[in-house]
Enzyme design. Structure first.
Site, PDB file in Angstrom:
ATOM      1  N   LYS A 157     -12.995   1.666 -14.382  1.00  0.00           N
ATOM      2  CA  LYS A 157     -13.461   0.332 -14.009  1.00  0.00           C
ATOM      3  C   LYS A 157     -13.998  -0.435 -15.213  1.00  0.00           C
ATOM      4  O   LYS A 157     -13.824  -1.671 -15.300  1.00  0.00           O
ATOM      5  CB  LYS A 157     -14.527   0.435 -12.918  1.00  0.00           C
ATOM      6  CG  LYS A 157     -13.989   0.980 -11.594  1.00  0.00           C
ATOM      7  CD  LYS A 157     -12.857   0.124 -11.025  1.00  0.00           C
ATOM      8  CE  LYS A 157     -12.406   0.620  -9.669  1.00  0.00           C
ATOM      9  NZ  LYS A 157     -11.339  -0.218  -9.066  1.00  0.00           N
ATOM     10  N   TYR A 175     -13.921   7.445 -12.693  1.00  0.00           N
ATOM     11  CA  TYR A 175     -13.969   6.165 -11.992  1.00  0.00           C
ATOM     12  C   TYR A 175     -14.671   5.115 -12.851  1.00  0.00           C
ATOM     13  O   TYR A 175     -14.183   3.978 -12.992  1.00  0.00           O
ATOM     14  CB  TYR A 175     -14.700   6.346 -10.662  1.00  0.00           C
ATOM     15  CG  TYR A 175     -14.687   5.120  -9.778  1.00  0.00           C
ATOM     16  CD1 TYR A 175     -13.658   4.913  -8.866  1.00  0.00           C
ATOM     17  CD2 TYR A 175     -15.701   4.170  -9.843  1.00  0.00           C
ATOM     18  CE1 TYR A 175     -13.631   3.798  -8.038  1.00  0.00           C
ATOM     19  CE2 TYR A 175     -15.689   3.045  -9.029  1.00  0.00           C
ATOM     20  CZ  TYR A 175     -14.658   2.864  -8.135  1.00  0.00           C
ATOM     21  OH  TYR A 175     -14.643   1.741  -7.335  1.00  0.00           O
ATOM     22  N   ASP A 207       0.848  -1.188   0.000  1.00  0.00           N
ATOM     23  CA  ASP A 207       0.000   0.000   0.000  1.00  0.00           C
ATOM     24  C   ASP A 207       0.883   1.237   0.000  1.00  0.00           C
ATOM     25  O   ASP A 207       2.000   1.208   0.529  1.00  0.00           O
ATOM     26  CB  ASP A 207      -0.905   0.019   1.236  1.00  0.00           C
ATOM     27  CG  ASP A 207      -2.159   0.865   1.039  1.00  0.00           C
ATOM     28  OD1 ASP A 207      -2.014   2.105   0.936  1.00  0.00           O
ATOM     29  OD2 ASP A 207      -3.259   0.308   0.979  1.00  0.00           O
ATOM     30  N   THR A 211     -16.671   0.127   4.241  1.00  0.00           N
ATOM     31  CA  THR A 211     -15.239   0.355   4.383  1.00  0.00           C
ATOM     32  C   THR A 211     -15.014   1.777   4.899  1.00  0.00           C
ATOM     33  O   THR A 211     -15.942   2.593   4.919  1.00  0.00           O
ATOM     34  CB  THR A 211     -14.501   0.192   3.036  1.00  0.00           C
ATOM     35  OG1 THR A 211     -14.857   1.299   2.182  1.00  0.00           O
ATOM     36  CG2 THR A 211     -14.861  -1.120   2.350  1.00  0.00           C
ATOM     37  N   ILE A 257     -19.615  -1.237  -0.227  1.00  0.00           N
ATOM     38  CA  ILE A 257     -19.125  -2.080   0.869  1.00  0.00           C
ATOM     39  C   ILE A 257     -18.823  -1.209   2.085  1.00  0.00           C
ATOM     40  O   ILE A 257     -18.359  -0.072   1.953  1.00  0.00           O
ATOM     41  CB  ILE A 257     -17.849  -2.838   0.433  1.00  0.00           C
ATOM     42  CG1 ILE A 257     -18.093  -3.611  -0.893  1.00  0.00           C
ATOM     43  CG2 ILE A 257     -17.382  -3.789   1.526  1.00  0.00           C
ATOM     44  CD1 ILE A 257     -19.156  -4.671  -0.827  1.00  0.00           C
ATOM     45  N   ASN A 275      -5.974  -4.467  -5.996  1.00  0.00           N
ATOM     46  CA  ASN A 275      -7.100  -3.880  -5.301  1.00  0.00           C
ATOM     47  C   ASN A 275      -6.958  -2.375  -5.069  1.00  0.00           C
ATOM     48  O   ASN A 275      -7.939  -1.711  -4.747  1.00  0.00           O
ATOM     49  CB  ASN A 275      -7.265  -4.599  -3.947  1.00  0.00           C
ATOM     50  CG  ASN A 275      -8.280  -3.949  -3.053  1.00  0.00           C
ATOM     51  OD1 ASN A 275      -9.479  -3.985  -3.315  1.00  0.00           O
ATOM     52  ND2 ASN A 275      -7.820  -3.331  -1.965  1.00  0.00           N
TER      53      ASN A 275
END
Length: 248
Positions: free
Chosen positions: A159, A155, A39, A190, A188, A89
């Site tokens: 994707k 975005y 990361d 997060t 999700i 990811n």
């Protein structure tokens, strides 16, 4: 969801400091695999690694830097001798503006992480896996890899492109023992959603027929299955985990 195989393998997970990436690291580590948690937020990745024990190593990685990506993969091969699994990811959300008003610098920033970064990772992961004649890659897409969303041109474009890139690479490397798939999470629970207002949160929930948002562990379960030998005949696919969002 069936677990990954018991035999330990070496896995790289980008965007590993929180949320979905951290959940994937946890499941892979619990199954006994050697995990490299990468990361740009190194302290976050180190915290994940510390919580999961000796099978997880944290590394700093900016996926928008192709030289850094190449060096990371080279170091994994030098230290572990192979790279069996990779989960690309790392991603960012970007500004929320109509297409005609979208700033050029923000467009390039979002694509640099969400598309170019995945390409850089795949390029060097595939070179390593090709040399050993096996491997499995999962690219983290989104429900917006097949749907539109107002105010998110960069975005959504990234994707959609990621899904197409996944399919093309899967065709290229299928005969070499390498499988490449994409996962498309819905919204999700997060840290990325921690700052939204209660009414905005309720609106997001309302878009999912399941009546709730997803959990990182649910995305991790699907991802690990796709990495496993139990998914040996699944290649070039885009798999949704979205509580029915895309079935509307």
């Amino acid at each position: 969801m069936p677990a990954c195989p018991a035999s330990p393998r070496v896995a790289l997970v980008t965007g590993a400091s929180s949320g979905i990436g951290a959940a994937i690291c946890r499941q892979l580590a619990e199954e006994g695999h050697q995990v490299i948690a990468a990361d740009v937020n190194l302290p976050g990745a180190q915290a994940v690694a510390l919580s999961l024990g000796g099978n997880v190593q944290a590394v700093m990685l900016d996926v928008t830097d192709p030289d850094a990506v190449a060096a990371c993969i080279q170091q994994i091969i030098q230290h572990h001798g192979r790279l069996d699994m990779a989960v690309n990811n790392a991603g960012i959300g970007g500004a929320s503006l109509e297409t005609g008003e979208y700033p050029l610098d923000e467009w390039h920033r979002v694509l640099a992480v969400n598309l170019h970064g995945v390409f850089y990772c795949m390029k060097y992961q595939l070179n390593a896996m090709q040399a050993q004649g096996s491997g499995a890659i999962v690219n983290m897409a989104s429900i917006l890899g097949s749907n539109g969303w107002v105010g998110s041109a960069a975005y959504v474009a990234a994707k959609h492109a990621l899904v197409g890139m996944t399919k093309s690479a899967a065709l290229e490397y299928a005969s070499q023992g390498i499988r490449i798939n994409a996962v498309g999470p819905g919204f999700i629970e997060t840290p990325l959603l921690s700052s939204i207002k209660p009414d905005e949160y309720a609106a997001l929930v309302g878009l999912h027929p399941a009546g709730r948002l997803g959990k990182p562990e649910e995305v991790a379960a699907l991802t690990c299955f796709l990495l496993s030998e139990q998914a040996s005949f699944i290649n070039g696919s885009y798999h949704l985990v979205d509580g029915g969002f895309s079935a509307r």
